[in-house]
Design a protein around this motif. Sequence first.
Motif, short mmCIF file in Angstrom:
data_model
loop_
_atom_site.label_atom_id
_atom_site.label_comp_id
_atom_site.label_asym_id
_atom_site.label_seq_id
_atom_site.Cartn_x
_atom_site.Cartn_y
_atom_site.Cartn_z
N LEU A 1 95.63 32.10 -55.07
CA LEU A 1 96.81 31.98 -54.92
C LEU A 1 97.20 32.33 -53.30
N VAL A 2 98.40 31.26 -53.16
CA VAL A 2 98.64 31.74 -51.69
C VAL A 2 100.18 32.48 -52.00
N VAL A 3 100.41 33.56 -51.11
CA VAL A 3 101.78 34.24 -51.36
C VAL A 3 102.20 34.39 -49.99
N ALA A 4 103.34 33.63 -49.84
CA ALA A 4 103.99 33.80 -48.54
C ALA A 4 104.69 34.72 -48.00
N ASP A 5 105.17 35.48 -49.14
CA ASP A 5 105.86 36.89 -48.72
C ASP A 5 105.50 37.93 -49.81
N VAL A 6 104.61 38.72 -49.66
CA VAL A 6 104.02 39.51 -50.79
C VAL A 6 105.33 40.34 -51.35
N HIS A 7 106.44 40.63 -50.43
CA HIS A 7 107.34 41.43 -51.20
C HIS A 7 107.98 40.71 -52.51
N THR A 8 107.97 39.36 -52.53
CA THR A 8 108.54 38.55 -53.53
C THR A 8 107.47 38.39 -54.53
N PHE A 9 106.28 38.99 -54.47
CA PHE A 9 105.22 38.64 -55.73
C PHE A 9 105.31 39.78 -56.66
N PRO A 10 105.91 39.67 -57.74
CA PRO A 10 105.98 40.86 -58.78
C PRO A 10 104.83 41.40 -59.10
N GLY A 11 104.62 42.76 -59.09
CA GLY A 11 103.32 43.43 -59.19
C GLY A 11 102.43 43.51 -58.04
N HIS A 12 102.75 42.83 -56.81
CA HIS A 12 101.97 43.03 -55.49
C HIS A 12 101.47 44.27 -55.31
N ALA B 1 100.28 46.96 -52.81
CA ALA B 1 100.25 47.20 -51.35
C ALA B 1 99.14 48.29 -50.63
N CYS B 2 98.16 47.61 -50.25
CA CYS B 2 96.97 48.40 -49.83
C CYS B 2 97.33 48.83 -48.44
N ASP B 3 97.63 47.97 -47.75
CA ASP B 3 98.00 48.09 -46.16
C ASP B 3 99.37 47.49 -46.16
N ALA B 4 100.40 48.71 -45.59
CA ALA B 4 102.02 48.44 -45.49
C ALA B 4 102.12 47.21 -44.58
N ALA B 5 101.12 47.04 -43.53
CA ALA B 5 101.61 45.88 -42.63
C ALA B 5 101.40 44.49 -43.21
N SER B 6 100.80 44.53 -44.44
CA SER B 6 100.51 42.96 -45.04
C SER B 6 101.60 42.46 -45.46
N ARG B 7 102.19 41.19 -45.00
CA ARG B 7 103.40 40.45 -45.26
C ARG B 7 102.91 39.05 -46.19
N SER B 8 101.80 38.62 -45.89
CA SER B 8 101.41 37.50 -46.76
C SER B 8 99.89 37.36 -47.04
N GLU B 9 99.52 36.67 -47.99
CA GLU B 9 97.93 36.92 -48.60
C GLU B 9 97.68 35.62 -49.22
N ILE B 10 96.36 35.39 -49.13
CA ILE B 10 95.50 34.47 -49.95
C ILE B 10 94.24 35.16 -50.63
N VAL B 11 94.26 34.77 -51.89
CA VAL B 11 93.34 35.20 -52.76
C VAL B 11 92.71 33.87 -53.33
N VAL B 12 91.23 33.97 -53.18
CA VAL B 12 90.40 32.76 -53.64
C VAL B 12 89.48 33.20 -54.66
N PRO B 13 89.40 32.81 -55.96
CA PRO B 13 88.51 33.45 -56.90
C PRO B 13 86.95 32.87 -56.60
N ILE B 14 86.15 33.67 -56.90
CA ILE B 14 84.85 33.31 -56.80
C ILE B 14 84.11 32.90 -58.13
N VAL B 15 83.59 31.76 -58.17
CA VAL B 15 83.15 31.47 -59.63
C VAL B 15 81.64 31.00 -59.19
N SER B 16 80.60 31.50 -59.87
CA SER B 16 79.45 30.65 -59.55
C SER B 16 78.69 30.77 -61.07
N ASP B 17 77.76 29.91 -61.43
CA ASP B 17 77.24 29.50 -62.73
C ASP B 17 78.24 29.98 -63.74
N GLY B 18 79.71 29.54 -63.48
CA GLY B 18 80.48 29.33 -64.50
C GLY B 18 80.92 30.97 -64.79
#
Length: 165
Positions: free
Chosen positions: A95-106, A108-125
């Motif tokens: 998920l690439v979120v250009a503006d975290v304030h527009t992501f429902p349910g975001h 906020a761990c660090d109030a400074a964060s404005r955009s975010e990328i999350v990459v899932p890690i899958v190994s051996d299925g």
Amino acid sequence: MLEATVDRGLPKPALYREIAASLGALLEGETDALANLSNAAAHLAGALERINWCGFYLARGNELVLGPFQGKPACVRIAMGKGVCGTAAARRETLVVADVHTFPGHIACDAASRSEIVVPIVSDGRLRGVLDVDAPETDRFDLEDRRGLEAYIAALAPRIRWEAL
Ligand code: SME
């Protein structure tokens, strides 16, 4: 000191190639999963410009639990399907979120964060966790970051003994 410094000024495709290439040297000869994931978080955080948080959440049952990271202290537990991290984990999709304030349910761990990328890690299925990178500006992450970080996770995942975490 481990010599795994990356030139942060490189164009993104070359930058991500260098990050993935230096990962091998960084983890060479060490099998401890926690140590390797900790160094991976520090290495990636040092290589990326204009970010304020970079690290891992680990899959534990039906939630994600905070793992090695660089940045401010963060929320420890995130339910699968919640926030950007839990949504990416549940979908097993970046998920690439250009503006975290527009992501429902975001979450906020660090109030400074404005955009975010999350990459899932899958190994051996199996879902092992996610990589989460936050930036203090909107629209920080583009398709090149997505491709680069997915390639980074593809290089990292087989080098970590996830079952030991
Ligand atoms: N923003 C994330 C939570 C993790 S912190 O950003 C480190 C989310 O919405 O899942």
